[in-house]
Design an enzyme around this catalytic site. Structure first.
Site, PDB file in Angstrom:
ATOM      1  N   ASP A 200     -31.276 -37.263 -20.493  1.00  0.00           N
ATOM      2  CA  ASP A 200     -30.940 -38.653 -20.819  1.00  0.00           C
ATOM      3  C   ASP A 200     -31.194 -38.950 -22.298  1.00  0.00           C
ATOM      4  O   ASP A 200     -32.282 -38.740 -22.813  1.00  0.00           O
ATOM      5  CB  ASP A 200     -31.814 -39.539 -19.920  1.00  0.00           C
ATOM      6  CG  ASP A 200     -31.643 -41.029 -20.160  1.00  0.00           C
ATOM      7  OD1 ASP A 200     -30.759 -41.428 -20.934  1.00  0.00           O
ATOM      8  OD2 ASP A 200     -32.401 -41.800 -19.539  1.00  0.00           O
ATOM      9  N   HIS A 373     -35.209 -45.966 -20.012  1.00  0.00           N
ATOM     10  CA  HIS A 373     -34.842 -44.643 -20.516  1.00  0.00           C
ATOM     11  C   HIS A 373     -35.915 -44.096 -21.458  1.00  0.00           C
ATOM     12  O   HIS A 373     -36.629 -44.848 -22.124  1.00  0.00           O
ATOM     13  CB  HIS A 373     -33.500 -44.705 -21.236  1.00  0.00           C
ATOM     14  CG  HIS A 373     -32.397 -45.268 -20.403  1.00  0.00           C
ATOM     15  ND1 HIS A 373     -31.600 -44.493 -19.594  1.00  0.00           N
ATOM     16  CD2 HIS A 373     -31.962 -46.551 -20.231  1.00  0.00           C
ATOM     17  CE1 HIS A 373     -30.719 -45.262 -18.982  1.00  0.00           C
ATOM     18  NE2 HIS A 373     -30.916 -46.504 -19.349  1.00  0.00           N
TER      19      HIS A 373
END
EC number: 3.1.-.-
Length: 588
Positions: A200, A373
Site C-alpha cells: 500500500d 494507510h
C-alpha cells in the site's frame, strides 16, 4: 482445503489491471503456472472531467480471455476500492470469491444491489488461519490494521518464493483487538523467502506518524463535549471504526444518533449482526423520521451519502435540497475522514456552502494525522519484517508510488529491484530475475446509469464540449430532384450564446448553411456524408471566428418529396417532408 490438479510449469507473472498511478480501482492478477489469482476487485470514483460517469471499474478483458485459468478472487477488505467492481465481473463469470466474514457480507450487499449479478453466491469465508492449497501455490492470509474489521493481507506461496499483497494497512500499537496487526505472523512470513511485496502506497508521502485510533476516539469525544448544537458527522459508510467512535461519543454525551442513507444502514446492520459493531446503549439509534422529536443538543446525524461519498449530501444539506436534513445556525459539521488530495477542491467548496448556511465545519485533518494507510516508518518496518527481493508499490497515484520507492531505497532495497508500474504492465519472473514483460489490455470501463462500458473517450469529449460551449443545431430542407434548398435553414443553439442578443450571428449562420448545402446540391453526385461534413466545417470555422468557441454542431437534413397523385383524386397535393438518410446526425 481447496485443491486443483494441474501440470506444474515454471511461470510467474504479476499483472497490474488497476490500482497503480490512480486513486482506487485496486485489482491485480498473479499467475503461477496455469493458475491466475485475482487480488481485490475495486472501483474508483470519476474525476471531474468524466462528466456524468457514476463510477469507474477495471477493464476485465484479460480476465475474460483467460477465465478458465482463474482460481479465485481474493479480497483484502470491504471498502469500495477493493470490492466495488465485483458485481460486474461475477455477473458473467462464476468465479469463487474469498474474504473475511465481514468482507464477504459487504461483498454480498454490493453484488445483490447491482442488476444482473444478484444470483451469484459463490462466496467463501476465510480468516487469518486459512490456507488454500492449489496445484501451483498455497494462498494464506494475515491480519492487518485498517478502518474496517476483517482486513487481511494475502500471501501466495510459490516454488520461487512468496508473493505478499498487503491491501490497505497501517500499524497502530494501540489498536483494539478487532483491528490489531498480527506481527508474529508477519515475522513468520519473513523467515521464508519473499519474492515480491506489493504494498500500500496511499500515504507514502506523509512523514508524520498516524494518530492512534485510541487518541482519535478521545478527540471525537472532546469535540462532542464542547458543542452545544446539533452535530452532523460525515464519514465513509464502511469505516466501521469511525462509526463505533461516533456511537461511543454520542452515548457519553447523552445524544441520539440518526443514520441517513441506505448504504450506511445496511452496513451498520451487517456489522451489528456479526458483533463487529457494538451499540453503547440499546436505544441510541433513532429513525430519521423522528428527527423533529429531539432538540439540537440531543442529536448526532451520521451522513455517508450515496455509495459512501458524503460531500454531495453535505452540499444538499447546506442548500436545503436534502430530503430530511437542512443545515442551520449552530450546526457543527464534522468531516471525520481525511480526504484525498483529489478531493481538496470539493471539500473547500463544501465548507463554503456550510458556512453560508450558518453552520461551522471541523475536519479531522485540521488537528490530527488520521489515515487508514501506512506512513513512511510503517512501510520501512514492513520491509524490515519481510525482507522482500522485489518491491512493487501499488495503491496510489504516481507521486505516491515514487515516494514509496524512495522510502524503500532508504531501507536498503536496490533501485533496480523496485518497479514503478502502470496499468497493463506485466512483471515476469524467470532465471534472469524479475523484469517487465509484454503488457496486456487494461484500463478503465465507465459506468453511467445502467450502461457498462458504453461511455468512451469520444462520448466524454462530446460531453465536455457540450458543457464548455453548448450545442448548435442547423435544420435544412432540400429538394434533391430540383437541386435546391426549399426554405431558409432554421438554426438554434443551447448553452452556446443567448440567441435574442445575437440575431446577426444566427442569421449569418443560416446563410452559411444555405450556401454550403446549395453548393453540394449543384454537384452531379450528392453525397450525404460530405454534405453534413461541409455544413459542420463551415459553421465551425465561422462560429469560432466570431465567438472563439467550439460548440457541438448537429446538422439535420430533411428531403422533400412530392406525393404520388391517386387515380381517383387527381387534385394536386402539397409536398410533404420525409427524413433523409442523414436526418439527425450527431458527430462523434
Amino acid at each position: 482445503m481447496v485443491q486443483k490438479t494441474q501440470q506444474k510449469q515454471d511461470k510467474i507473472r504479476i499483472i497490474m489491471l488497476g490500482g497503480v498511478r490512480e486513486n482506487g480501482k485496486n485489482i491485480y492478477a498473479v499467475e503461477v503456472n496455469q493458475d491466475i489469482f485475482i487480488l481485490d476487485c475495486g472501483i474508483k470514483y470519476p474525476e471531474n472531467e468524466m462528466l456524468g460517469v457514476d463510477v469507474v471499474i477495471p477493464d476485465f478483458s484479460y480476465i475474460q480471455d483467460n477465465i478458465d485459468r482463474v482460481a479465485g478472487i481474493f479480497l483484502t477488505h470491504g471498502h469500495a476500492d477493493a470490492i466495488g467492481a465485483l458485481p460486474y465481473l461475477v455477473a458473467k463469470h462464476d468465479i469463487p470469491v474469498f474474504g473475511s466474514e465481514l468482507t464477504v457480507e459487504l461483498a454480498k450487499i454490493t453484488v445483490r444491489s447491482t442488476k444482473g449479478a444478484g444470483k451469484f453466491n459463490d462466496f467463501h469465508v476465510i480468516d487469518e488461519n486459512t490456507a488454500i492449497d492449489f496445484d501451483s501455490a498455497t494462498v494464506s492470509f494475515f491480519k492487518t490494521t485498517h478502518s474496517i474489521p476483517g482486513s487481511l493481507g494475502i500471501v501466495i506461496k510459490t516454488p520461487a518464493g512468496q508473493i505478499v499483497y498487503t491491501g490497505d494497512f497501517k500499524f497502530d500499537q494501540a489498536a483494539a483487538p478487532l483491528y490489531q496487526t498480527d506481527f508474529a505472523r508477519l515475522a513468520q512470513i519473513g523467515t521464508e523467502p519473499v519474492l515480491a511485496l506489493m504494498a500500500d502506497s496511499a500515504n507514502a508521502e506523509s512523514p508524520y506518524p498516524n494518530t492512534s485510533e485510541n487518541d482519535i476516539g478521545k478527540y471525537i469525544l472532546e469535540l462532542f463535549e464542547y458543542h452545544a448544537g446539533r452535530i452532523i458527522v460525515a464519514s465513509v459508510a464502511s469505516n466501521i471504526l469511525r462509526i463505533q467512535q461516533v456511537l461511543d461519543a454520542a452515548a457519553r454525551m447523552h445524544r441520539k444518533v440518526i443514520l441517513t442513507g441506505r448504504d450506511l444502514a445496511k452496513i451498520v446492520r451487517t456489522a451489528l449482526r456479526l458483533n463487529l459493531l457494538k451499540l453503547p446503549t440499546p436505544d441510541i439509534l433513532v429513525p430519521v423520521k423522528d428527527i423533529k422529536k429531539y432538540d439540537d443538543h440531543q442529536l448526532v446525524i451520521l451522513e455517508t451519502g450515496r455509495s459512501g461519498e458524503p460531500l454531495k449530501s453535505l452540499q444538499k444539506m447546506a442548500t436545503n435540497q436534502h430530503r430530511t436534513v437542512h443545515i442551520h445556525q449552530g450546526d457543527l459539521v464534522f468531516i471525520s475522514t481525511t480526504p484525498s488530495y483529489a478531493m481538496e477542491t470539493a471539500v473547500a467548496k463544501t465548507k463554503d456552502m456550510i458556512y453560508r448556511a450558518g453552520g461551522e465545519v471541523k475536519t479531522i485533518s485540521d488537528d490530527l494525522h488520521a489515515s487508514g494507510h501506512a506512513y513512511k516508518n510503517d512501510l520501512q518496518l514492513l520491509l524490515n519484517l519481510l525482507h522482500p527481493e522485489y518491491l512493487i508499490p501499488v495503491q496510489g497515484e504516481y507521486r505516491l508510488l515514487n515516494a514509496h520507492a524512495e522510502i524503500a531505497e532508504q531501507a536498503g532495497i536496490p533501485a533496480d529491484h523496485i518497479f514503478l508500474t502502470k496499468i497493463g504492465d506485466v512483471l515476469a519472473y524467470d532465471k534472469h530475475g524479475m523484469h517487465l514483460s509484454q503488457a496486456v489490455t487494461a484500463g478503465n470501463t465507465m459506468i453511467d446509469g445502467l450502461g457498462v462500458g458504453d461511455i468512451g473517450n469520444i462520448v466524454l469529449r462530446d460531453r465536455k464540449m457540450l458543457a464548455d460551449d453548448g450545442i448548435f443545431i442547423a435544420v435544412v430542407s432540400i429538394d434533391r430532384r430540383k437541386k435546391k434548398v426549399v426554405s431558409a435553414p432554421k438554426v438554434t443553439a443551447r448553452g452556446f450564446v443567448y440567441m435574442k442578443a445575437n440575431h446577426d450571428l444566427m442569421a449569418e449562420s443560416a446563410d452559411i448553411v444555405k450556401n454550403a448545402v446549395q453548393k453540394d446540391l449543384d454537384n452531379k453526385e450528392l453525397d450525404w456524408s460530405n454534405l453534413k461534413q461541409n455544413m459542420r466545417e463551415k459553421l465551425s470555422r465561422y462560429l469560432f471566428e466570431q465567438t472563439k468557441r467550439h460548440p457541438v454542431i448537429l446538422p439535420v437534413i430533411m428531403e422533400v418529396k412530392p406525393h404520388r397523385t391517386a387515380r381517383r383524386a387527381p387534385a394536386k397535393r402539397k409536398p410533404a417532408a420525409a427524413p433523409a438518410t442523414g436526418e439527425a446526425d450527431h458527430h462523434e
